[in-house]
Enzyme design. Structure first.
Site, PDB file in Angstrom:
ATOM      1  N   LYS A   5      -1.131   1.340  -0.955  1.00 18.82           N
ATOM      2  CA  LYS A   5      -2.271   1.097  -1.853  1.00 18.82           C
ATOM      3  C   LYS A   5      -3.312   2.208  -1.731  1.00 18.82           C
ATOM      4  CE  LYS A   5      -1.790  -3.962  -2.245  1.00 18.82           C
ATOM      5  NZ  LYS A   5      -0.629  -4.230  -1.362  1.00 18.82           N
ATOM      6  N   ARG A  57       5.669 -13.361   4.365  1.00 16.64           N
ATOM      7  CA  ARG A  57       5.694 -14.423   5.369  1.00 16.64           C
ATOM      8  C   ARG A  57       6.540 -15.616   4.941  1.00 16.64           C
ATOM      9  NH1 ARG A  57      -0.640 -14.777   5.708  1.00 16.64           N
ATOM     10  NH2 ARG A  57      -0.417 -13.642   3.757  1.00 16.64           N
ATOM     11  N   ILE A  85      -9.846   9.753  -3.862  1.00 15.64           N
ATOM     12  CA  ILE A  85      -9.826  10.852  -4.825  1.00 15.64           C
ATOM     13  C   ILE A  85      -8.573  11.705  -4.611  1.00 15.64           C
ATOM     14  CG2 ILE A  85     -12.331  10.839  -4.926  1.00 15.64           C
ATOM     15  CD1 ILE A  85     -12.332  13.413  -3.257  1.00 15.64           C
ATOM     16  N   GLY A  86      -8.232  12.503  -5.629  1.00 14.67           N
ATOM     17  CA  GLY A  86      -6.974  13.253  -5.639  1.00 14.67           C
ATOM     18  C   GLY A  86      -6.712  14.086  -4.406  1.00 14.67           C
TER      19      GLY A  86
END
Lengths: 275, 275
Positions: A93, A239, A97-98
């Site tokens: 995730k 889970r 920034i790039g």
């Protein structure tokens, strides 16, 4: 509007150019499984034991919670991926920034781009997050999923946020292979009467056959709801499969089988349904 | 509506109960600095050299990009934080569900909660991300910043997303001490005629005295624009200070001084301005 939801996973391979997307669909077709297992444990030993017990078709990893992580763990994970024929998806995730995500993806202790076929990112920083990750991952044949929705209560990935995420993905089809979402993204953010030519893969967390939710805001739906009713392609279960004791190998294997069968049956009903 | 923007950093300490917020404001007042230096390098040696050269009041770290990270690096960082009297802020940008972020924050190779006074998170998963992080950080006296806006082109943290982020923060004042944002969040997401009693700290990236942007979507504003015109409290500067060569200690120190003075001057103009 053309829909890809009636096509088999095998038929959909031709809709993709990205090697990771092709690998994912080929593996699903070959293993007759649309179950991804999310292994959220903090010890290498448990991590490897669960993966070896399940032998999933996709393995979602969270190496950033493993306390005794080192590169030998990566080697063992790769060995298992060959033994069991599965795709590796680090559920990182990314959300920076790039310039920063390019470093987080290629470098650090984990060097995710070196070994994870697929990873994911939040679209919140705008298109630069895709450029940053793509600069590292595309030359290695990696693929990216954008989180266009989330399954948690009160999530802000809704409405125009989701639409913009899909537009960003359409503009980067070479690297963005699909979404983490709660439903198909077909038609989202598109003008009416536009031909849908983008076959995105939808991987869906928050799937459970028993529980309704946890104390920290996660909400669950059944495989049938997500695959058949909502048009998702892959169910992600954590889970619900490995419970609290990674040592209960037979129990874990039985739960995985139960989810795998439920997911595949829902998919078969979808592709054979009358249009 | 009462504004905290005319108060000095020292006066604002009393508006906070969170120990990390108090520490941050005390350190700013004592060092006469509102400059945070973001150290985005991949080698421990460079990381420590830059921090030792700058001696910032806040040090933003990105330990997830450091290739040779180990716990001895944490010890050296902590030693430097005592030597130079600065606050440590791991710019992790957590963005997962509650159960996962709690593990990412407490565990893994990095064990961020053990040593970082402040960290940050995206509000996109909803309030559960705050509960998850708070369950780990609050007992340790840590503080959290929410990213309610981003400085990159095409960022999706706008409008109702930003408003919801501020509402989430107001509901968790014990742990959320402020925002990563482009401007003051006073009045955002509030009903009219409501008394503003929440003094949030605003830390702002994308600050540059020279460059206008980079090739990966980052956009820059001056310290004067962000502190005086937009009501932010802390300027975050990275490559603008340490450039491309971490060995140029004198140059790095001179750049840091330049930013520190520009930031402090803008702040002094703000607190002395006529209401």
């Amino acid at each position: 509007m053309a829909s890809f939801l009636r096509q088999t996973y095998g038929q959909r391979i031709q809709n993709h150019t990205n090697p990771a997307a092709k690998l994912l669909l080929e593996t699903m077709e070959r293993k007759k499984s649309n179950l991804a297992v999310s292994v959220d444990v903090t010890k290498s030993k448990d991590f490897l034991a669960i993966i070896d017990a399940v032998g999933p078709f996709v393995c979602l990893t969270h190496v950033d919670i493993i306390e005794d992580f080192d590169q030998s763990l990566v080697q063992q994970l790769q060995d298992l991926s060959i033994k069991h024929d599965f795709v590796i998806f680090e559920d990182r995730k990314f959300a920076d920034i790039g310039n920063t995500v390019a470093l987080q993806y290629s470098s650090g202790v984990h060097k995710i781009a070196n070994w994870s076929h697929i990873t994911n990112a939040h679209p919140v920083p705008g298109p630069s997050i895709i450029s940053g990750l793509s600069s590292v991952g595309l030359p290695l044949g990696r693929g990216l999923l954008l989180l266009s929705e989330m399954s948690t209560k009160g999530a802000l990935a809704v409405g125009s946020y989701t639409q913009e995420a899909v537009r960003m993905a359409r503009a980067h089809r070479d690297f963005v292979i699909g979404f983490i979402a709660q439903r198909t993204m077909e038609g989202i953010g598109m003008q009416e009467n536009t031909v849908n030519k983008d076959d995105f893969l939808i991987l869906t967390p928050g799937v459970g056959l028993d529980a309704k939710g946890d104390a920290m805001g996660q909400q669950y739906r059944t495989p049938r709801q997500v695959i058949l009713e909502s048009g998702c392609d892959v169910i992600i279960v954590g889970r619900g499969i490995y419970g609290k004791d990674p040592g209960l190998v037979d129990e874990i294997r039985a739960q995985a089988k139960r989810y795998m069968e439920a997911g595949w049956e829902a998919y078969q009903d979808r592709v054979s349904a009358q249009a």
